[in-house]
Design an enzyme around this catalytic site. Structure first.
Site, mmCIF file in Angstrom:
data_model
loop_
_atom_site.group_PDB
_atom_site.id
_atom_site.type_symbol
_atom_site.label_atom_id
_atom_site.label_comp_id
_atom_site.label_asym_id
_atom_site.label_seq_id
_atom_site.Cartn_x
_atom_site.Cartn_y
_atom_site.Cartn_z
ATOM 1 N N HIS A 223 -3.965 -5.228 0.118
ATOM 2 C CA HIS A 223 -3.114 -5.178 1.623
ATOM 3 C C HIS A 223 -3.071 -6.839 1.190
ATOM 4 O O HIS A 223 -4.341 -7.721 2.237
ATOM 5 C CB HIS A 223 -4.026 -5.008 2.466
ATOM 6 C CG HIS A 223 -3.551 -3.439 3.318
ATOM 7 N ND1 HIS A 223 -2.395 -3.103 3.648
ATOM 8 C CD2 HIS A 223 -3.691 -2.275 2.881
ATOM 9 C CE1 HIS A 223 -2.013 -1.246 4.158
ATOM 10 N NE2 HIS A 223 -3.398 -1.227 3.361
ATOM 11 N N CYS B 108 0.911 -1.345 0.217
ATOM 12 C CA CYS B 108 -0.450 0.212 -0.090
ATOM 13 C C CYS B 108 1.205 1.239 -0.257
ATOM 14 O O CYS B 108 1.090 1.635 -0.819
ATOM 15 C CB CYS B 108 -1.329 0.146 0.970
ATOM 16 S SG CYS B 108 -2.320 1.317 0.852
ATOM 17 N N GLU C 139 -1.518 -8.869 2.930
ATOM 18 C CA GLU C 139 -0.948 -9.984 4.574
ATOM 19 C C GLU C 139 -2.058 -10.455 4.620
ATOM 20 O O GLU C 139 -2.480 -10.930 5.509
ATOM 21 C CB GLU C 139 -0.834 -8.733 5.663
ATOM 22 C CG GLU C 139 -0.915 -7.440 5.479
ATOM 23 C CD GLU C 139 -1.093 -6.335 4.764
ATOM 24 O OE1 GLU C 139 -1.231 -6.347 3.625
ATOM 25 O OE2 GLU C 139 -0.773 -5.079 5.562
HETATM 26 N N1 GLN Z 1 -1.947 6.646 3.279
HETATM 27 C C1 GLN Z 1 -1.838 6.121 2.090
HETATM 28 C C2 GLN Z 1 -3.693 6.422 0.599
HETATM 29 O O1 GLN Z 1 -4.291 6.268 1.994
HETATM 30 C C3 GLN Z 1 -1.396 4.280 2.127
HETATM 31 C C4 GLN Z 1 -2.589 3.386 2.409
HETATM 32 C C5 GLN Z 1 -2.305 2.269 3.507
HETATM 33 O O2 GLN Z 1 -1.587 1.937 3.207
HETATM 34 N N2 GLN Z 1 -2.878 1.628 4.303
HETATM 35 O O3 GLN Z 1 -4.148 6.134 -0.032
#
Ligand code: GLN
Length: 544
Positions: A518, A387, A520
């Site tokens: 994600h 992400c 994970e």
């Molecule tokens: N801050 C970034 C976004 O909002 C990544 C979010 C995250 O890593 N979950 O797109």
């Protein structure tokens, strides 16, 4: 004919109720029952999305976009299932539903008192979750500790259900048994006796006591708890400290916990066993050769005590993949802010087989992360960005390779001349609104994979589904430029608007890959996530 197992905590919090609940589910599943697990959190937050992970641990995300407590991740990992929002509730969500129903005349002019209507809503939700998951047994964990005000209405729900269905409901008390004396050998049972009194004060009595202690209980301690707490001796189960959480179900079975539960619920075991799981535990115990992974993030300053909890799914996913290769996980935390203060610190990254930058928000530590990404890209150290870790890899590549020196995510610098990562159009509206809870791009979305890429070779599928939690994305305006400069977008939405996976070709780097989602959240102990698996494979090969 649902059977209900409620898990509550006594003496103090943080003794592993979530793992205990997940493990109870696991051993019953291993006896051939369909099991689901459910979490009841006592706080007023409607979901966990608005809570700071450094205080409350990771925000886990379900396929349907529910932002919930990290215990839900344990349930999914132990039970190897995908749960939905039906399996999660908080005081806030329960009250919200009751109040909404009242506003819509759903109570037909009745006086809506807290009791019985709040506990009735709780019971109703548990039944719906059982139905939805086609579960014969529901394991429901009640957050908090008995004796506090916060969870009293949930305990009242247990009491009401037990009155209605006495043969179908059992209550498991997870209690802490501290050790006193030099060397900490004398296990003290008195706090557990007090915890049982607290349970009794709300009209309940535990059927089973799980004694969390540093060591297994000896016969004398078991007899003592049984006698003073009025439970049969075989229902006092040792829950000693373990090196790996995956040992807990195996340990419970040493004290025949599934036998005690099935007996109480009048269920006949079917033929099935814990064999696969025991195999995993053997690998965990025997693995010797380490795989050394650095996790670079911002949450690791003084006072950030529960950093492991804030990235629990990342840690577990790494472990699953490392166990898959029968190796020993050696995970270390590096602060990205230290790289900002002293760039010479970046050299430390050389000592690792692979580097992960997990999800994150805001600008603190971002330049340090970008510096780390540049270092591992240039030094060809396997890199996996999750992400934010993917978004910042795109920013780094834009700066170093495309020569856009000020390239950034507009989350960090809204005025950047090169917003290579920019706000999603559908998020623009949300971000200006006051009601922000639950408004990110959340939950499962499909992605199409490009053949001949690391992503495709890992999944061996054209279409995947992964869980998201973000507001920003790769800016489509820069995609072609990035591709021309050598970046591969190997996963994207079917309309090709959203870039979901970014990688560098294998000819240029052993493993440099980032995901907008994600991964994970979907790794399982016996089925590591394909991208984590391939990342670890590259990390191991690098070492050879
Ligand atoms: N801050 C970034 C976004 O909002 C990544 C979010 C995250 O890593 N979950 O797109």
């Amino acid at each position: 004919m649902t059977k209900y197992i409620f898990v509550v905590g006594g003496v103090m919090s943080g003794v592993g109720k979530g793992i205990a609940a997940a493990s109870i589910g696991k051993i019953l599943q291993a006896k051939g029952f369909s099991v689901t697990a459910l979490k009841i959190d006592p706080y007023v937050n409607v979901d966990a999305g608005t809570m700071n992970p450094t205080e409350h641990g990771e925000v886990f995300v379900l396929d349907d976009g529910m932002e919930c407590d990290q215990d839900m991740g344990n349930y999914e990992r132990f039970l190897n299932c995908d749960l939905t929002r039906a399996n999660y509730m908080t005081t806030g969500s329960v009250y919200q539903a009751v109040i909404n129903r009242e506003r819509n005349l759903g109570y037909g002019g009745k006086f809506v008192s807290v009791v019985p209507y709040i506990p009735m809503e709780v019971i109703d939700r548990i039944d719906k979750a059982a139905l939805k998951n086609k579960a014969q047994v529901v394991v429901a964990e009640i957050g908090g500790t008995v004796g506090e005000y916060e969870n009293i209405l949930f305990l009242e729900a247990v009491r009401m259900l037990k009155v209605k269905k006495p043969a179908d409901v059992i209550l498991v008390l997870v209690s802490f048994v501290p050790a006193l004396g030099a060397g900490g050998t004398e296990l003290k049972t008195k706090p557990t006796q007090h915890a049982v009194r607290a349970v009794e004060s709300v009209g309940l009595h535990p059927d089973i006591i799980l004694a969390r202690a540093h060591a297994p209980l000896d016969k004398k301690r078991k007899e003592k708890i049984a006698f003073h707490c009025s439970v049969p001796e075989e229902a006092v189960i040792s829950a000693p400290d373990v090196a790996s959480i995956y040992e807990v179900p195996v340990n419970f079975e040493k004290d025949n916990l599934s036998g005690v539960i099935l007996n109480k619920l009048k269920l006949q075991p079917r033929k099935k066993d814990l064999r696969d799981w025991q195999g995993l535990v053997r690998v965990i115990r025997r693995a010797e050769k380490p795989v050394k992974i650095a996790i670079v993030g911002k949450y690791f300053g003084a006072g950030d005590f529960i950093l492991e909890d804030s990235y629990i799914s990342v840690i577990e996913a790494l472990k699953h993949a490392i166990y898959f290769f029968k190796r020993k996980p050696q995970l270390e935390w590096l602060s990205s802010e230290a790289f900002e203060k002293n760039p010479a610190e970046l050299k430390k990254l050389r000592a690792y087989d692979g580097v992960v930058i997990p999800g994150g928000f805001g600008s603190r530590g971002v330049e340090g992360k970008i510096a780390a990404i540049r270092y591992v890209r240039e030094k060809k150290i396997p890199y996996f960005g999750l992400c934010y870790g993917m978004q910042l890899a795109v920013a780094e590549f834009s700066r170093s390779v495309l020569g856009l020196k000020k390239a950034n995510t507009s989350e960090v610098n809204p005025q950047t001349p090169h917003p290579v990562i920019d706000i999603l159009p559908e998020q623009k509206k949300n971000i200006s609104e006051k009601n922000l809870g639950g408004t990110m791009r959340l939950g499962a979305y499909p992605a199409v994979l490009k053949k001949g890429t690391i992503a495709y070779e890992s999944y061996k599928e054209h279409l995947i589904s992964e869980r998201h939690r973000h507001r920003y994305e790769v800016n489509p305006v820069y995609v072609e430029k990035l591709e021309k400069a050598g970046m591969i977008f190997s996963g994207f939405s079917s309309d090709r608007r959203l870039m979901e996976i970014m990688e560098l070709p294998k000819s240029k780097h052993p493993f440099f890959l980032g995901t907008q989602f994600h991964p994970e959240f979907k790794s399982r102990p016996l089925k590591p996530h394909p991208l984590f698996r391939e990342f670890i494979r590259a990390a191991i090969n690098k070492r050879i």
